[in-house]
Scaffold this active site. Structure first.
Site, PDB file in Angstrom:
ATOM      1  N   ARG A  97      -1.947  -2.586 -18.441  1.00 25.46           N
ATOM      2  CA  ARG A  97      -3.278  -1.984 -18.416  1.00 25.46           C
ATOM      3  C   ARG A  97      -3.294  -0.891 -17.348  1.00 25.46           C
ATOM      4  NH1 ARG A  97      -7.591  -3.319 -21.031  1.00 25.46           N
ATOM      5  NH2 ARG A  97      -6.248  -4.601 -22.311  1.00 25.46           N
TER       6      ARG A  97
ATOM      7  N   GLU B 183      -0.488   4.905  -0.416  1.00 26.03           N
ATOM      8  CA  GLU B 183      -1.279   6.123  -0.640  1.00 26.03           C
ATOM      9  C   GLU B 183      -0.390   7.354  -0.547  1.00 26.03           C
ATOM     10  OE1 GLU B 183      -2.315   3.621   1.227  1.00 26.03           O
ATOM     11  OE2 GLU B 183      -4.505   3.488   1.291  1.00 26.03           O
TER      12      GLU B 183
ATOM     13  N   ASP C 258      -7.210  13.524 -25.098  1.00 25.31           N
ATOM     14  CA  ASP C 258      -7.230  12.137 -24.637  1.00 25.31           C
ATOM     15  C   ASP C 258      -6.502  11.341 -25.731  1.00 25.31           C
ATOM     16  OD1 ASP C 258      -7.758   9.482 -24.211  1.00 25.31           O
ATOM     17  OD2 ASP C 258      -9.855   9.766 -23.670  1.00 25.31           O
TER      18      ASP C 258
ATOM     19  N   TYR D  88       0.853  -1.199   0.000  1.00 26.77           N
ATOM     20  CA  TYR D  88       0.000   0.000   0.000  1.00 26.77           C
ATOM     21  C   TYR D  88       0.879   1.236   0.000  1.00 26.77           C
ATOM     22  CZ  TYR D  88      -4.933  -1.135   0.439  1.00 26.77           C
ATOM     23  OH  TYR D  88      -6.217  -1.501   0.173  1.00 26.77           O
TER      24      TYR D  88
ATOM     25  N   LYS E  86      -2.273   0.562 -24.850  1.00 33.30           N
ATOM     26  CA  LYS E  86      -2.639   0.422 -26.262  1.00 33.30           C
ATOM     27  C   LYS E  86      -1.352   0.518 -27.093  1.00 33.30           C
ATOM     28  CE  LYS E  86      -7.389   2.035 -25.651  1.00 33.30           C
ATOM     29  NZ  LYS E  86      -7.597   2.840 -24.435  1.00 33.30           N
TER      30      LYS E  86
ATOM     31  N   THR F 192      -4.418   5.958 -21.733  1.00 34.39           N
ATOM     32  CA  THR F 192      -4.176   4.640 -21.169  1.00 34.39           C
ATOM     33  C   THR F 192      -2.719   4.304 -21.474  1.00 34.39           C
ATOM     34  OG1 THR F 192      -4.986   3.709 -23.234  1.00 34.39           O
ATOM     35  CG2 THR F 192      -6.503   3.685 -21.386  1.00 34.39           C
TER      36      THR F 192
END
Ligand code: DSN
Length: 421
Positions: free
Chosen positions: A236, A55, A200, A53, A230, A227
């Protein structure tokens, strides 16, 4: 990959994994938003970073034990900034949709207006399609193509709508559009109406990083979302890039954490760092250039065979073909018969499609994944010929079997390389 531990422990998941390995090995992936990642990226994805973790951001975390998470996140940020020639990056978005949603919440007040491309003309759901939750919060207005046969955007209409609707954000970007946008015009309209300008670049990030497409930042765009899986050929995930404004990145960082997400997926961020490292190499530039050549080779075949393409062809990695209009095969059926011969594409609406989204007039396909398999122009052209042959002979089982054999041979001759470069 052998999945030995899974095989010993979980036969059901193992069988699915092996099936997918076979499908990817023996078939050809033409969905333009998909790609094959390197084994190095997969190692990072399967690494111990999935246990942690973290954060917060490098140097400012809410949990202890961050010596190495800080290293990989900073590497991912620095490499992203180098790839896209910008000052700031947030590499924590879980994917492209959360990146876009975070951007809206970071930069807009409820009720503010966003001007984006119409979905049926190539835009994306997260640019404000009525089925999305964000339309309950923000107001989305549209621009479209002026000429569907050339793909030219109607910039006059865009200016008119911008003056009338006074958007706070103008969005350039798409998931089914095959031509380059005129980024200077977007910036000029944005400046005229006092809107921020965002791109985008999910589909073309790899082309931009590899020097095969224009970088919207060079025209003065304020920020970009993307993203990473691609054309960029990473894991991903998503990312937000800011050209130079410290104020914008501060708002973005706050919107991602604590605004919308919790702990970042650090294994994924490590894999982004590895992929961005690959994208900074000269061989990646060659890869990006080859995607365009391969897409063009496919375009030539479709043109020669008289199959209508929206925008008249392609200037990027993807083609949107009106297979219902030209071959009398609906998009859903085309997707299915191509699947039968080992070619994966997706059905897609075309501009002002008279048919339904689940059985539209078009298919969308492209060259990023086959180019990773080192397909050259001649191979790409042959695949395009086989696609058309399949659709023309959709009810001929024997013909489809022959085509499937040729596709399998082509695919087995060109496996995904273990190491890129
Ligand atoms: N699903 C992606 C695509 O295929 O373009 C966009 O989100």
């Amino acid at each position: 990959m052998e999945y030995k531990k899974i095989q010993g422990q979980d036969e059901e998941v193992y069988e699915a994994l092996i099936g997918e390995e076979r499908r990817e090995r023996e078939g050809l992936e033409l969905i333009p938003s998909e790609n094959y990642v390197s084994l190095a990226v997969r190692e990072a994805l399967g690494s111990v970073f999935t246990n942690k973790y973290s954060e917060g951001y490098p140097g400012k975390r809410y949990y202890g034990g961050q010596d190495y998470t800080d290293v990989v996140e900073q590497l991912a940020i620095d490499r992203a900034c180098k790839l896209f020639n910008c000052k700031y990056a947030n590499v924590q978005p879980l994917s492209g949709a959360p990146a876009n949603v975070a951007t809206y919440f970071a930069l807009l007040e409820p009720g503010d207006t966003v001007l984006g491309m119409d979905l049926s003309h190539g835009g994306h759901l997260t640019h404000g399609h009525p089925v999305t939750e964000i339309t309950k919060v923000f107001n989305f207005v549209r621009y479209k193509m002026k000429d569907v046969e050339t793909g030219e955007i109607d910039y006059d209409e865009m200016l008119e709508v911008a003056k009338r609707e006074k958007p706070k954000l103008i969005l350039a970007g798409f998931s089914a559009y095959s031509r380059e946008l005129d980024y200077e015009k977007f910036v000029a309209i944005g400046r005229e109406v006092g809107a921020l300008v965002m791109a985008d670049i999910a589909h073309i990030a790899g082309l931009i990083a590899g020097g095969a497409a224009k970088n919207p930042f060079d025209a003065g765009f304020d920020l970009m979302t993307t993203t990473t899986h691609k054309t960029l050929r990473g894991p991903r995930g998503g990312m937000i890039l800011v050209r130079e404004s410290e104020e914008i990145i501060a708002k973005i960082n706050k919107a991602i954490f604590p605004g919308l997400q919790g702990g970042p997926h650090m294994n994924n961020i490590a894999a982004k760092a590895v992929a961005f490292g690959e994208a900074l190499t000269p061989s990646y530039r060659k890869y990006a250039g080859q995607i365009l050549k391969n897409a063009k080779a496919m375009e030539e075949v479709f043109k020669r065979e008289g199959v209508r393409m929206i925008g008249g062809g392609t200037s990027n990695h993807l083609i949107l073909a009106d297979v219902f209009g030209s071959l009398g095969v609906g998009g859903a059926e085309a997707e299915k018969v191509l699947d039968e011969v080992g070619i994966t594409v997706n059905k897609n609406v075309i501009a002002d499609d008279p048919r339904k989204p689940m059985d539209p007039s078009g298919i969308r396909f492209g060259a990023p994944a086959i180019t990773t398999r080192r397909f050259e122009k001649e191979d790409a052209a042959r695949v395009a010929e086989l696609m058309i042959e399949t659709m023309r002979n959709k009810d001929d089982a024997k013909k489809k079997e022959e085509i499937r054999e040729e596709i399998t041979t082509l695919a087995l001759e060109k496996p995904v390389p273990e190491v890129f470069g």
